[in-house]
Design a protein around this motif. Structure first.
Motif, PDB file in Angstrom:
ATOM      1  N   ASP A  23      -5.126  -0.315  -2.043  1.00  0.00           N
ATOM      2  CA  ASP A  23      -5.613  -1.361  -1.148  1.00  0.00           C
ATOM      3  C   ASP A  23      -4.792  -2.624  -1.392  1.00  0.00           C
ATOM      4  OD1 ASP A  23      -8.063  -0.073  -0.014  1.00  0.00           O
ATOM      5  OD2 ASP A  23      -8.750  -0.125  -2.090  1.00  0.00           O
TER       6      ASP A  23
ATOM      7  N   ASP B  74      -8.415   4.619  -1.753  1.00  0.00           N
ATOM      8  CA  ASP B  74      -8.932   3.276  -1.487  1.00  0.00           C
ATOM      9  C   ASP B  74     -10.237   3.135  -2.256  1.00  0.00           C
ATOM     10  OD1 ASP B  74     -11.299   3.870   0.374  1.00  0.00           O
ATOM     11  OD2 ASP B  74      -9.655   4.776   1.494  1.00  0.00           O
TER      12      ASP B  74
ATOM     13  N   THR C 292       0.843  -1.194   0.000  1.00  0.00           N
ATOM     14  CA  THR C 292       0.000   0.000   0.000  1.00  0.00           C
ATOM     15  C   THR C 292       0.880   1.247   0.000  1.00  0.00           C
ATOM     16  OG1 THR C 292      -0.155  -0.014   2.412  1.00  0.00           O
ATOM     17  CG2 THR C 292      -1.890  -1.174   1.198  1.00  0.00           C
TER      18      THR C 292
END
Length: 231
Positions: free
Chosen positions: A107, A125, A80
Motif C-alpha cells: 500500500d 494490502d 506499490t
C-alpha cells in the motif's frame, strides 16, 4: 546468522528476474553494520523469493518460534507492487506453501500487517485475503521498521500470535531493543478449531524472510535478522 545458514525456498523467482544478495551500497538502519540484504526486481513478473534458516532443528521447527528483523520498502520504480516480510511456520520448502507473515503491506502509505497464507502472495494490502491484523499507523516508502513476530503453540493446539515493534530512533541496533506491541495489533489466537482465521492453525514449520513482487525496479532491504524456536 551467516549466509550459509539460509536456503532459498523452491519455486521462487530466479536471479534474472529478482536480483538479491548482500550489499554495502544501501544505507543501513540506525546502528546497523556494514552490510544488509537487498532484493531488486528486474522484470515485471509476479512471484516471490524467500529464504529459510537451514540449521539443525530449524528446518523445520517442531513448534512455534520468534523471528525479528529490520525491513524497508525501498525507493524504486513505484510505491506499490511489492512487499517484504518475515515468516514463521512455513508448511514446506516452497514459496507456494502457507505461513504466518509479518511485514509491510503493498500500500502507499504502507502498514505493518500480519497475514496467514501463501508466501508467494506476500502482503497484497492491509485488508487483503488472509490478513489477521494491521497497524493503526502507516509509513512512507523508505522507512526502516524493526519488527518481531512470536508464534506460541499451546498444549491445547491453539496458536497465539504477537507482533512487536522496536523504535529504532530511541533504541538503535547494537543497543537492547524495547519491544512493544504494534499499535492496533493486539494478540491473535489462531484457535485449533479454525474459527478465527478460517483455517486450522500452523503449529510447526520453517522460518525466514521474503520479498513478493509484481513489477520492475521494486526493492526491499533487510538487516539484523534473528530466529528463535519454541522449546
Amino acid at each position: 546468522m551467516a549466509e550459509a545458514d539460509w536456503t532459498y525456498l523452491n519455486n521462487g523467482l530466479d536471479i534474472a528476474t529478482v536480483d538479491r544478495g548482500v550489499t554495502a551500497g544501501i544505507s543501513r538502519p540506525p546502528g546497523g553494520g556494514s552490510f544488509l540484504f537487498a532484493f531488486n526486481s528486474l522484470a515485471a513478473v509476479s512471484g516471490a523469493v524467500g529464504l529459510f534458516a537451514n540449521l539443525p532443528d530449524f528446518a523445520p521447527m517442531a513448534k512455534g518460534g520468534s523471528i525479528r528483523g529490520c525491513l524497508q520498502r525501498g525507493p524504486g520504480g513505484g510505491p506499490t507492487g511489492f512487499s517484504p516480510f518475515l515468516f514463521l511456520c512455513c508448511q514446506g520448502n516452497s514459496v507456494n506453501d502457507s505461513a504466518y507473515l509479518l511485514g509491510l503491506s503493498d500500500d502507499d502509505p504502507h502498514r505493518i500487517v500480519l497475514r496467514k497464507g501463501s508466501v508467494a502472495v506476500g502482503l497484497p494490502d492491509a485488508d487483503g485475503p488472509g490478513a489477521l491484523l494491521k497497524s493503526s499507523a502507516s509509513f512512507t516508502q523508505g522507512t526502516w521498521l524493526h519488527l518481531r513476530l512470536d508464534v506460541i503453540v499451546n498444549t491445547d493446539g491453539d496458536v497465539v500470535l504477537h507482533a512487536f515493534q522496536n523504535d529504532l530512533a530511541a533504541h538503535p541496533l547494537g543497543t537492547p531493543p524495547n519491544w512493544q506491541p504494534v499499535p492496533g495489533m493486539g494478540e491473535f489466537i489462531d484457535d485449533h478449531l479454525g474459527i478465527n482465521s478460517g483455517s486450522q492453525p500452523l503449529t510447526s514449520g520453517r522460518g525466514g524472510f521474503g520479498f513478493s513482487v509484481k513489477d520492475v525496479t521494486r526493492r526491499a532491504f533487510f538487516d539484523h535478522l534473528e530466529l528463535y524456536r519454541q522449546l
